[in-house]
Design an enzyme around this catalytic site. Sequence first.
Site, PDB file in Angstrom:
ATOM      1  N   GLN A  13       0.830  -1.219   0.000  1.00  0.00           N
ATOM      2  CA  GLN A  13       0.000   0.000   0.000  1.00  0.00           C
ATOM      3  C   GLN A  13       0.861   1.265   0.000  1.00  0.00           C
ATOM      4  O   GLN A  13       0.663   2.178  -0.811  1.00  0.00           O
ATOM      5  CB  GLN A  13      -0.900   0.025   1.227  1.00  0.00           C
ATOM      6  CG  GLN A  13      -1.853  -1.156   1.337  1.00  0.00           C
ATOM      7  CD  GLN A  13      -2.873  -0.943   2.444  1.00  0.00           C
ATOM      8  OE1 GLN A  13      -3.957  -0.435   2.192  1.00  0.00           O
ATOM      9  NE2 GLN A  13      -2.530  -1.303   3.663  1.00  0.00           N
ATOM     10  N   ASP A  43      14.295 -10.715  -2.386  1.00  0.00           N
ATOM     11  CA  ASP A  43      13.635 -11.252  -1.193  1.00  0.00           C
ATOM     12  C   ASP A  43      14.362 -10.683   0.029  1.00  0.00           C
ATOM     13  O   ASP A  43      15.531 -10.991   0.267  1.00  0.00           O
ATOM     14  CB  ASP A  43      13.713 -12.780  -1.209  1.00  0.00           C
ATOM     15  CG  ASP A  43      13.067 -13.391   0.020  1.00  0.00           C
ATOM     16  OD1 ASP A  43      12.628 -12.630   0.912  1.00  0.00           O
ATOM     17  OD2 ASP A  43      12.999 -14.632   0.091  1.00  0.00           O
ATOM     18  N   ALA A  70       7.357  -4.520   4.613  1.00  0.00           N
ATOM     19  CA  ALA A  70       7.242  -5.044   5.981  1.00  0.00           C
ATOM     20  C   ALA A  70       6.521  -6.377   5.939  1.00  0.00           C
ATOM     21  O   ALA A  70       5.817  -6.684   4.967  1.00  0.00           O
ATOM     22  CB  ALA A  70       6.470  -4.073   6.871  1.00  0.00           C
ATOM     23  N   TYR A 105       9.280   2.777   8.388  1.00  0.00           N
ATOM     24  CA  TYR A 105       7.918   2.905   8.943  1.00  0.00           C
ATOM     25  C   TYR A 105       7.697   1.865  10.027  1.00  0.00           C
ATOM     26  O   TYR A 105       8.132   0.718   9.907  1.00  0.00           O
ATOM     27  CB  TYR A 105       6.883   2.772   7.811  1.00  0.00           C
ATOM     28  CG  TYR A 105       7.058   3.929   6.858  1.00  0.00           C
ATOM     29  CD1 TYR A 105       6.369   5.117   7.062  1.00  0.00           C
ATOM     30  CD2 TYR A 105       8.014   3.866   5.851  1.00  0.00           C
ATOM     31  CE1 TYR A 105       6.614   6.209   6.246  1.00  0.00           C
ATOM     32  CE2 TYR A 105       8.263   4.958   5.041  1.00  0.00           C
ATOM     33  CZ  TYR A 105       7.556   6.122   5.242  1.00  0.00           C
ATOM     34  OH  TYR A 105       7.811   7.216   4.459  1.00  0.00           O
ATOM     35  N   THR A 109       4.970   1.049  13.761  1.00  0.00           N
ATOM     36  CA  THR A 109       3.569   0.817  14.080  1.00  0.00           C
ATOM     37  C   THR A 109       3.213   1.127  15.532  1.00  0.00           C
ATOM     38  O   THR A 109       4.076   1.026  16.417  1.00  0.00           O
ATOM     39  CB  THR A 109       3.241  -0.672  13.784  1.00  0.00           C
ATOM     40  OG1 THR A 109       1.966  -0.993  14.321  1.00  0.00           O
ATOM     41  CG2 THR A 109       4.256  -1.609  14.425  1.00  0.00           C
ATOM     42  N   ASP A 110       1.954   1.428  15.744  1.00  0.00           N
ATOM     43  CA  ASP A 110       1.402   1.578  17.095  1.00  0.00           C
ATOM     44  C   ASP A 110       1.512   0.263  17.876  1.00  0.00           C
ATOM     45  O   ASP A 110       1.460   0.264  19.102  1.00  0.00           O
ATOM     46  CB  ASP A 110      -0.064   2.001  16.997  1.00  0.00           C
ATOM     47  CG  ASP A 110      -0.861   1.126  16.034  1.00  0.00           C
ATOM     48  OD1 ASP A 110      -0.349   0.801  14.951  1.00  0.00           O
ATOM     49  OD2 ASP A 110      -2.004   0.748  16.363  1.00  0.00           O
ATOM     50  N   TYR A 124       4.420  -9.598  15.685  1.00  0.00           N
ATOM     51  CA  TYR A 124       4.556  -8.503  14.701  1.00  0.00           C
ATOM     52  C   TYR A 124       5.097  -7.252  15.400  1.00  0.00           C
ATOM     53  O   TYR A 124       6.083  -6.651  14.953  1.00  0.00           O
ATOM     54  CB  TYR A 124       3.203  -8.219  14.043  1.00  0.00           C
ATOM     55  CG  TYR A 124       3.140  -6.921  13.263  1.00  0.00           C
ATOM     56  CD1 TYR A 124       3.800  -6.781  12.044  1.00  0.00           C
ATOM     57  CD2 TYR A 124       2.414  -5.828  13.746  1.00  0.00           C
ATOM     58  CE1 TYR A 124       3.739  -5.592  11.331  1.00  0.00           C
ATOM     59  CE2 TYR A 124       2.348  -4.636  13.043  1.00  0.00           C
ATOM     60  CZ  TYR A 124       3.012  -4.517  11.833  1.00  0.00           C
ATOM     61  OH  TYR A 124       2.959  -3.332  11.141  1.00  0.00           O
ATOM     62  N   TRP A 174      -3.243   1.798  11.379  1.00  0.00           N
ATOM     63  CA  TRP A 174      -4.468   1.541  10.616  1.00  0.00           C
ATOM     64  C   TRP A 174      -4.369   2.069   9.165  1.00  0.00           C
ATOM     65  O   TRP A 174      -5.187   2.860   8.717  1.00  0.00           O
ATOM     66  CB  TRP A 174      -5.671   2.170  11.329  1.00  0.00           C
ATOM     67  CG  TRP A 174      -5.903   1.680  12.724  1.00  0.00           C
ATOM     68  CD1 TRP A 174      -5.057   0.968  13.510  1.00  0.00           C
ATOM     69  CD2 TRP A 174      -7.100   1.871  13.513  1.00  0.00           C
ATOM     70  NE1 TRP A 174      -5.640   0.717  14.732  1.00  0.00           N
ATOM     71  CE2 TRP A 174      -6.891   1.251  14.756  1.00  0.00           C
ATOM     72  CE3 TRP A 174      -8.313   2.513  13.274  1.00  0.00           C
ATOM     73  CZ2 TRP A 174      -7.844   1.251  15.762  1.00  0.00           C
ATOM     74  CZ3 TRP A 174      -9.268   2.528  14.281  1.00  0.00           C
ATOM     75  CH2 TRP A 174      -9.027   1.894  15.506  1.00  0.00           C
TER      76      TRP A 174
HETATM   77  N1  NAP Z   1      -1.134  -1.832   7.210  1.00  0.00           N
HETATM   78  C1  NAP Z   1      -1.302  -1.267   8.402  1.00  0.00           C
HETATM   79  O1  NAP Z   1      -2.412  -1.187   8.942  1.00  0.00           O
HETATM   80  C2  NAP Z   1      -0.140  -0.682   9.152  1.00  0.00           C
HETATM   81  C3  NAP Z   1      -0.337  -0.146  10.440  1.00  0.00           C
HETATM   82  C4  NAP Z   1       0.741   0.401  11.133  1.00  0.00           C
HETATM   83  C5  NAP Z   1       1.999   0.441  10.529  1.00  0.00           C
HETATM   84  N2  NAP Z   1       2.171  -0.096   9.278  1.00  0.00           N
HETATM   85  C6  NAP Z   1       3.516  -0.052   8.693  1.00  0.00           C
HETATM   86  O2  NAP Z   1       3.447   0.754   7.526  1.00  0.00           O
HETATM   87  C7  NAP Z   1       4.370   0.263   6.544  1.00  0.00           C
HETATM   88  C8  NAP Z   1       3.652   0.045   5.210  1.00  0.00           C
HETATM   89  O3  NAP Z   1       2.615  -0.916   5.400  1.00  0.00           O
HETATM   90  P1  NAP Z   1       1.680  -1.370   4.198  1.00  0.00           P
HETATM   91  O4  NAP Z   1       0.284  -1.373   4.716  1.00  0.00           O
HETATM   92  O5  NAP Z   1       2.006  -0.609   2.963  1.00  0.00           O
HETATM   93  O6  NAP Z   1       2.153  -2.897   4.054  1.00  0.00           O
HETATM   94  P2  NAP Z   1       1.771  -3.934   2.889  1.00  0.00           P
HETATM   95  O7  NAP Z   1       0.703  -3.392   2.025  1.00  0.00           O
HETATM   96  O8  NAP Z   1       1.574  -5.237   3.568  1.00  0.00           O
HETATM   97  O9  NAP Z   1       3.107  -3.988   2.037  1.00  0.00           O
HETATM   98  C9  NAP Z   1       4.272  -4.575   2.508  1.00  0.00           C
HETATM   99  C10 NAP Z   1       5.132  -4.943   1.329  1.00  0.00           C
HETATM  100  O10 NAP Z   1       6.318  -5.591   1.837  1.00  0.00           O
HETATM  101  C11 NAP Z   1       6.629  -6.623   0.947  1.00  0.00           C
HETATM  102  N3  NAP Z   1       7.374  -7.728   1.541  1.00  0.00           N
HETATM  103  C12 NAP Z   1       7.003  -8.526   2.573  1.00  0.00           C
HETATM  104  N4  NAP Z   1       7.896  -9.512   2.729  1.00  0.00           N
HETATM  105  C13 NAP Z   1       8.852  -9.337   1.770  1.00  0.00           C
HETATM  106  C14 NAP Z   1      10.023 -10.041   1.409  1.00  0.00           C
HETATM  107  N5  NAP Z   1      10.415 -11.160   2.048  1.00  0.00           N
HETATM  108  N6  NAP Z   1      10.763  -9.577   0.373  1.00  0.00           N
HETATM  109  C15 NAP Z   1      10.382  -8.480  -0.303  1.00  0.00           C
HETATM  110  N7  NAP Z   1       9.265  -7.776  -0.022  1.00  0.00           N
HETATM  111  C16 NAP Z   1       8.513  -8.200   1.007  1.00  0.00           C
HETATM  112  C17 NAP Z   1       5.282  -7.189   0.489  1.00  0.00           C
HETATM  113  O11 NAP Z   1       5.496  -7.854  -0.712  1.00  0.00           O
HETATM  114  P3  NAP Z   1       4.322  -8.728  -1.407  1.00  0.00           P
HETATM  115  O12 NAP Z   1       3.402  -7.688  -1.987  1.00  0.00           O
HETATM  116  O13 NAP Z   1       5.043  -9.528  -2.419  1.00  0.00           O
HETATM  117  O14 NAP Z   1       3.708  -9.538  -0.299  1.00  0.00           O
HETATM  118  C18 NAP Z   1       4.452  -5.925   0.367  1.00  0.00           C
HETATM  119  O15 NAP Z   1       4.460  -5.431  -0.939  1.00  0.00           O
HETATM  120  C19 NAP Z   1       4.984  -1.001   7.147  1.00  0.00           C
HETATM  121  O16 NAP Z   1       6.203  -0.683   7.759  1.00  0.00           O
HETATM  122  C20 NAP Z   1       3.992  -1.424   8.218  1.00  0.00           C
HETATM  123  O17 NAP Z   1       4.590  -2.163   9.259  1.00  0.00           O
HETATM  124  C21 NAP Z   1       1.128  -0.639   8.577  1.00  0.00           C
END
Ligand code: NAP
Length: 341
Positions: free
Chosen positions: A32, A63, A87, A126, A128-129, A152, A183
Amino acid sequence: MSAALIATGYKSSTTKANFISMNILVFGKDGQLGKAFHVLLDSLLPALADKPNLQYVGRSECDLADATALSTLLNQLQPKLIINASAYTAVDKAETDIDQAFAINAKAPEVMAQYAADHDATFLHYSTDYVFDGEKYGYYLEDDIRNPLGVYGKSKAAGEEVIVRIFAGNTGGGQYAIFRTSWVYGDGGNFIRTILRLAKEREELKIIDDQYGVPTSATWLAQVSLGLVADDKLKIKKFPSGIYHAVPNGETTWHGLACLAVKAALDAGATLKTHPSSIKPIPAVEYPLPAPRPMNSRMSTDKLAQALGFRGNMSKLQLLNQPWDIAVKAYVSNLAKDRLI
Ligand SMILES: NC(=O)c1ccc[n+]([C@@H]2O[C@H](COP(=O)([O-])OP(=O)(O)OC[C@H]3O[C@@H](n4cnc5c(N)ncnc54)[C@H](OP(=O)(O)O)[C@@H]3O)[C@@H](O)[C@H]2O)c1
């Protein structure tokens, strides 16, 4: 990742020939936040005379569980700005997939941070909470004690700690910002999309109403966080390295968010079986999940507001102060327009 792939492979918007430009490397291109950065950075390019070299890396190119491949990639691409939008975000799966969660959320950021610290580069990360236990009354501050409840959160906390430690002993000139957010929703799977899907199928939903947090648009997060570290011409600025909380203004519960999303979808003309009045609030204890979640995810953004204001970045300061619900309504309305509801 092979050298040939690096030379010819993945998506890269390069600049003029005979010109050494700044390399910007975005990890997590298919997530995202990664997609939001792609749109944002590409939108800034046309107005730039001195165009940076943008590289977007996803799982198929590297990877991140392979620390050696990651290190090789960094040394070959030599980025001046590393944006880590990747992540391991499968919160419940992480409970039993511990090594992988730590490899992506702690080891990979360690390798990126070490590269940035050693090569006078800027590192955006980035978090997280979920690094907090949610027991605090009121708003979490950046230096409040971490006490994650699940794997996590523990892996993300370990990532934060190692980045801070690497830059604390840094003599290579690099700088970093870790943006803690909550979120997140954007182009991908998220709570809002799930609720809207369920609202098409069911007459009634039961949603948790005693966990508090702030829905954060990936587009908003990319704009605000980039605003701290670079100007509109994508020139890197000096800023105080550290952890920053980055969420829009206000707060809600999962129930509050579900009601708003359903109302916005109905207002935008979507056909749903569920209406806001048929979304029942329930306590979290009635919906147990493998990973426990913090009850309170409210985070103060005063530190980021001060840093943006101090640098006269009024447009980003305004964006930081935007109420969360404005972006949710716009997001749902766009989903309806794109027939994604
Ligand atoms: N989503 C939430 O609600 C939330 C809340 C608080 C904080 N955050 C933080 O915000 C940041 C962005 O989150 P997001 O929602 O954009 O996450 P996301 O949509 O889950 O995207 C994470 C990306 O990381 C990639 N990834 C995971 N494992 C990998 C690996 N082994 N090698 C290469 N790429 C890999 C995934 O690849 P694939 O597409 O191939 O799986 C995915 O494209 C992160 O740091 C997350 O911890 C997110």
